[in-house]
Design a protein around this motif. Structure first.
Motif, PDB file in Angstrom:
ATOM      1  N   ASP A  97       0.539  -1.482   0.029  1.00 51.69           N
ATOM      2  CA  ASP A  97       0.714  -0.130  -0.082  1.00 51.69           C
ATOM      3  C   ASP A  97       0.687   1.214   0.142  1.00 51.69           C
ATOM      4  O   ASP A  97       2.099   0.996   1.075  1.00 51.69           O
ATOM      5  N   ASP A  99       0.387   4.202   1.895  1.00 58.46           N
ATOM      6  CA  ASP A  99       1.069   4.386   2.656  1.00 58.46           C
ATOM      7  C   ASP A  99       1.078   4.223   3.973  1.00 58.46           C
ATOM      8  O   ASP A  99       1.516   4.838   4.605  1.00 58.46           O
ATOM      9  N   GLN A 101       1.241   1.897   5.430  1.00 60.30           N
ATOM     10  CA  GLN A 101       0.228   0.472   7.038  1.00 60.30           C
ATOM     11  C   GLN A 101       1.517  -0.780   6.529  1.00 60.30           C
ATOM     12  O   GLN A 101       1.436  -0.785   7.412  1.00 60.30           O
ATOM     13  N   ARG A 199       0.313  -4.248  11.746  1.00 56.68           N
ATOM     14  CA  ARG A 199      -0.317  -2.984  10.383  1.00 56.68           C
ATOM     15  C   ARG A 199      -0.321  -1.566  11.137  1.00 56.68           C
ATOM     16  O   ARG A 199      -0.548  -1.576  11.932  1.00 56.68           O
ATOM     17  N   ARG A 202      -1.539   4.677   9.199  1.00 56.84           N
ATOM     18  CA  ARG A 202      -1.773   5.264   7.720  1.00 56.84           C
ATOM     19  C   ARG A 202      -0.371   6.818   8.334  1.00 56.84           C
ATOM     20  O   ARG A 202      -0.743   7.364   9.232  1.00 56.84           O
TER      21      ARG A 202
HETATM   22 MG    MG Z   1      -4.715   2.820   3.796  1.00 57.68          MG
END
Ligand code: MG
Ligand code: UDP
Length: 319
Positions: A97, A99, A101, A199, A202
């Motif tokens: 991803d 961002d 994450q 995880r 963001r």
């Molecule tokens: Mg995300």
């Protein structure tokens, strides 16, 4: 079977939609990433309306390991990943991803697992930084999916994963339009392993996945990999028939004992509402499947590319 290269090239797919706030940090993180093997990056700009594409264009000029494919409009995350899988190069391919994450450092472990023989290495999210409601919803969804799906889809595994080229070829050969990549990846088979990771929250910007889009994705997952919702209708039919019988038995007993039942208005309404509700629900389920069949028969492309930059540019023209 082809031998695995000892010096593989890694292709990194990064789908992006309106991520201008996080792009500088993302580019830094990619620069700092040293996996000991050559890495090429493919950004898929999924119809961003902010400065994301400009930033990538600029970055592609300065670094020949980078490339960007842009879409004519926003087609959705799963389409962006599909496009990436089609155009990425490398013997192994990872999806990340934008961002941050999914921490890029985890790729070290992914590559190690691949070297140890795994063909698919997916990240398992051990904790989430989303709201309590979303965390609960995710938890329930993955458990429901695992119960009713006709293939093994690992719990709490998203699209963050590394795949051998042969798995990418299998996914690319699948024509379906409602693409639930983590399901297709599981469907492909071969040797799959999960690696737990945390995880992160963001880094910047706002998520483009709204609750509505998350629900859509969840439905795509459930409907593409399970026919159980279709079967629910027969169970509900059986259940309501049983209730009907129960009520009949009760009425008969009352009659035999000489108890006068009130005129049957209430029971009629209850039965009508109950059956009506079930019928509507079943129609809805049918509609969900038919809508998806409709999408498939229309057979439109999964995305419309509008431009390519960086290393993809030359290859695109050559093709
Ligand atoms: Mg995300
Ligand atoms: N994304 C995309 N197209 C979309 C929505 C999202 O390419 O229509 C990208 C987004 O830029 C990010 C990734 O998909 O890199 C995950 O999206 P997001 O962070 O919004 O979702 P979440 O992490 O909340 O699941």
């Amino acid at each position: 079977m082809k031998q695995r290269p000892s010096e593989p090239e890694l292709g990194l797919i990064i789908p992006c939609h309106n991520e201008e706030d996080v792009v500088p940090e993302l580019l830094h993180a990619l620069e700092d990433l040293d996996l000991g093997i050559p890495v090429s990056v493919l950004f898929v700009d999924d119809g961003s309306t902010d400065g994301t594409l400009e930033a990538f264009k600029e970055a592609c000029l300065h670094n020949k390991r980078l490339a960007c494919l842009s879409f004519s409009r926003n087609f959705g995350h799963q389409s962006a990943v599909s496009a990436g899988l089609r155009h990425v190069r490398g013997d192994i391919v990872a999806v990340l991803d934008a961002d941050l994450q999914d921490p890029p450092e985890v790729l070290h472990e992914f590559v190690k697992a691949w070297r140890n023989g795994a063909d698919v290495v997916y990240g398992i999210r051990t904790n989430r930084k989303e709201s309590l409601f979303l965390r609960l919803a995710y938890r329930m969804f993955y458990r429901l999916l695992q119960r009713i799906a006709n293939i093994h889809i690992p719990l709490d595994a998203g699209d963050f994963a590394l795949m051998d080229r042969k798995v990418v070829s299998v996914i690319n050969a699948m024509p379906e339009h409602n693409r639930f990549i983590r399901g297709l990846r599981g469907w492909a088979g071969f040797k799959q392993t999960g690696i737990p990771y945390e995880r992160q929250a963001r880094r910047a910007g706002r998520p483009s996945y709204t609750l509505k889009r998350l629900m859509r994705l969840a439905f795509d997952g459930l409907m593409s990999f399970s026919a159980v919702p279709l079967r629910v209708s027969s169970w509900m039919g059986a259940a309501s028939a049983l209730l009907g019988f129960g009520y009949l038995a009760y009425a008969l007993t009352c009659w035999l004992r000489g108890i006068q039942l009130p005129p049957g208005w209430t029971s009629t309404i209850v039965v009508v509402l109950f059956l009506g509700g079930i019928q509507l629900m079943v129609l809805g389920i049918l509609g969900e499947y038919i809508g998806r069949i409709f999408d498939e028969v229309k057979n439109r492309p999964h995305y419309v590319p509008s431009a390519a930059y960086g290393w993809l540019k030359g290859e695109d023209e050559a093709a």
